[in-house]
Scaffold this motif. Structure first.
Motif, short mmCIF file in Angstrom:
data_model
loop_
_atom_site.label_atom_id
_atom_site.label_comp_id
_atom_site.label_asym_id
_atom_site.label_seq_id
_atom_site.Cartn_x
_atom_site.Cartn_y
_atom_site.Cartn_z
N PRO A 101 1.09 -1.28 0.19
CA PRO A 101 -0.14 -0.23 -0.37
C PRO A 101 0.90 1.37 -0.12
N ALA A 102 0.79 2.21 -1.07
CA ALA A 102 1.22 3.32 -1.19
C ALA A 102 0.42 4.84 -1.78
N ARG A 103 -0.04 5.72 -1.44
CA ARG A 103 -0.36 6.78 -2.42
C ARG A 103 -0.06 6.79 -3.94
N PHE A 104 1.88 6.77 -4.20
CA PHE A 104 2.00 6.73 -5.54
C PHE A 104 3.49 5.65 -5.71
N TRP A 105 3.72 5.28 -6.41
CA TRP A 105 4.81 4.66 -6.95
C TRP A 105 5.54 4.19 -7.93
N THR A 106 6.51 4.71 -8.16
CA THR A 106 7.43 3.98 -9.19
C THR A 106 8.69 3.33 -9.44
N LEU A 107 8.80 2.66 -10.82
CA LEU A 107 9.85 1.18 -11.09
C LEU A 107 10.36 2.51 -12.38
N PHE A 108 11.91 1.80 -11.72
CA PHE A 108 12.63 2.64 -13.50
C PHE A 108 13.69 1.07 -13.35
N ALA A 109 14.66 1.38 -13.93
CA ALA A 109 16.01 0.34 -14.22
C ALA A 109 17.42 1.45 -13.94
N THR A 110 18.21 1.17 -13.32
CA THR A 110 19.77 2.04 -13.28
C THR A 110 20.68 0.40 -13.47
N ASP A 111 21.71 1.49 -13.82
CA ASP A 111 23.00 0.35 -13.76
C ASP A 111 23.79 0.60 -12.74
N SER A 112 24.70 -0.41 -12.21
CA SER A 112 24.97 -0.25 -11.05
C SER A 112 25.69 0.29 -10.55
N ALA A 113 25.94 1.39 -11.19
CA ALA A 113 26.24 3.11 -10.48
C ALA A 113 25.15 3.43 -10.35
N ASP A 114 23.99 3.26 -10.41
CA ASP A 114 22.73 4.15 -9.79
C ASP A 114 22.49 4.38 -10.57
N ARG A 115 22.64 5.26 -11.84
CA ARG A 115 22.57 5.66 -13.00
C ARG A 115 21.28 5.35 -13.91
N PRO A 116 19.99 6.57 -13.68
CA PRO A 116 18.83 5.92 -14.38
C PRO A 116 19.62 5.65 -15.81
N LEU A 117 19.06 3.71 -16.83
CA LEU A 117 18.87 3.56 -17.64
C LEU A 117 18.44 4.65 -18.66
N THR A 118 18.45 5.28 -19.70
CA THR A 118 17.47 5.36 -20.64
C THR A 118 18.09 4.63 -22.19
N ALA A 119 16.94 4.42 -22.72
CA ALA A 119 17.05 4.14 -23.99
C ALA A 119 16.35 5.60 -25.35
N SER A 120 15.40 5.60 -25.94
CA SER A 120 15.51 6.75 -26.89
C SER A 120 14.55 7.64 -25.68
N GLU A 121 13.80 8.24 -26.59
CA GLU A 121 12.69 8.73 -25.93
C GLU A 121 11.16 8.48 -26.46
N THR A 122 11.48 7.68 -26.76
CA THR A 122 9.95 6.92 -27.32
C THR A 122 9.52 5.68 -26.68
N LEU A 123 10.94 5.07 -25.52
CA LEU A 123 10.71 3.96 -25.28
C LEU A 123 10.16 4.31 -23.62
#
Length: 195
Positions: A101-123
């Motif tokens: 239970p939470a008011r809001f949550w987010t999910l994303f992927a990071t690399d081993s240095a904790d930097r968010p992974l970025t694909a293209s702007e459309t993905l």
């Protein structure tokens, strides 16, 4: 004549160099003590509080990141699937279940240095409580894969190790010991490569 000063200088260089190297590796190795593990998901509920250990304080200062207060949210990370195998961008995974239970949550992927992974702007590189499609029983299935998937898809296009970051915001159990009783979504491998 110069033997003793040379040995003293060499000893000081080794001592300071070794101490700095060990300190940096300790800061990279862990967010601190007092973690809770729920399946593959790990959280450090005390990392943001004044009562945290010195390693967590140093880790936070080194990262230069503002963390959530204990009552504001909790950040879970997963580096493995439910069988204990490391997550790889060359594989496909399903995240199945419900979030606590939470008011809001987010999910994303990071690399081993904790930097968010970025694909293209459309993905889709992140999902949240408002954008996820749910089943009739409010559960969800999120496909983590390099190629397009139907329904909920989290694009991880780089074939290397990654970690998943699930942040629960304004969760009622974030400020209590009930976090250990939470049920987290399962991470199931669906195959690697073109299988």
């Amino acid at each position: 004549m110069f033997r003793v000063p040379f040995l003293v200088a060499l000893t000081l260089c080794v001592a300071f160099g070794g101490g700095i190297a060990v300190s940096i590796s300790a800061l990279k190795a862990s967010t601190g003590f007092g973690s809770i593990r729920l399946g593959p998901w790990i959280a450090y509920p005390n990392a943001q509080t004044a009562d945290t250990d010195p390693y967590a304080k140093a880790h936070r200062a080194r990262a230069g990141r503002l963390l959530y207060g204990k009552a504001e949210g909790m950040r879970f990370t997963a580096e493995t699937d439910d069988t204990g195998r490391l997550l790889s961008g060359a594989c496909r995974y399903d995240i199945v279940g419900n979030t606590p239970p939470a008011r809001f949550w987010t999910l994303f992927a990071t690399d081993s240095a904790d930097r968010p992974l970025t694909a293209s702007e459309t993905l889709p590189v992140a999902l949240n409580a408002w954008s996820v499609l749910r089943e009739a029983d409010t559960s969800f299935v999120i496909h983590v894969a390099p190629d397009a998937q139907a329904d909920n898809w989290l694009a991880v296009t780089e074939p290397r190790r990654f970690r998943l970051v699930l942040t629960l915001l304004d969760a009622p159990t974030a400020n209590s010991s009930g976090a250990i009783e939470l049920v987290m979504p399962k991470i199931t491998a669906r195959g690697c490569g073109h299988a």
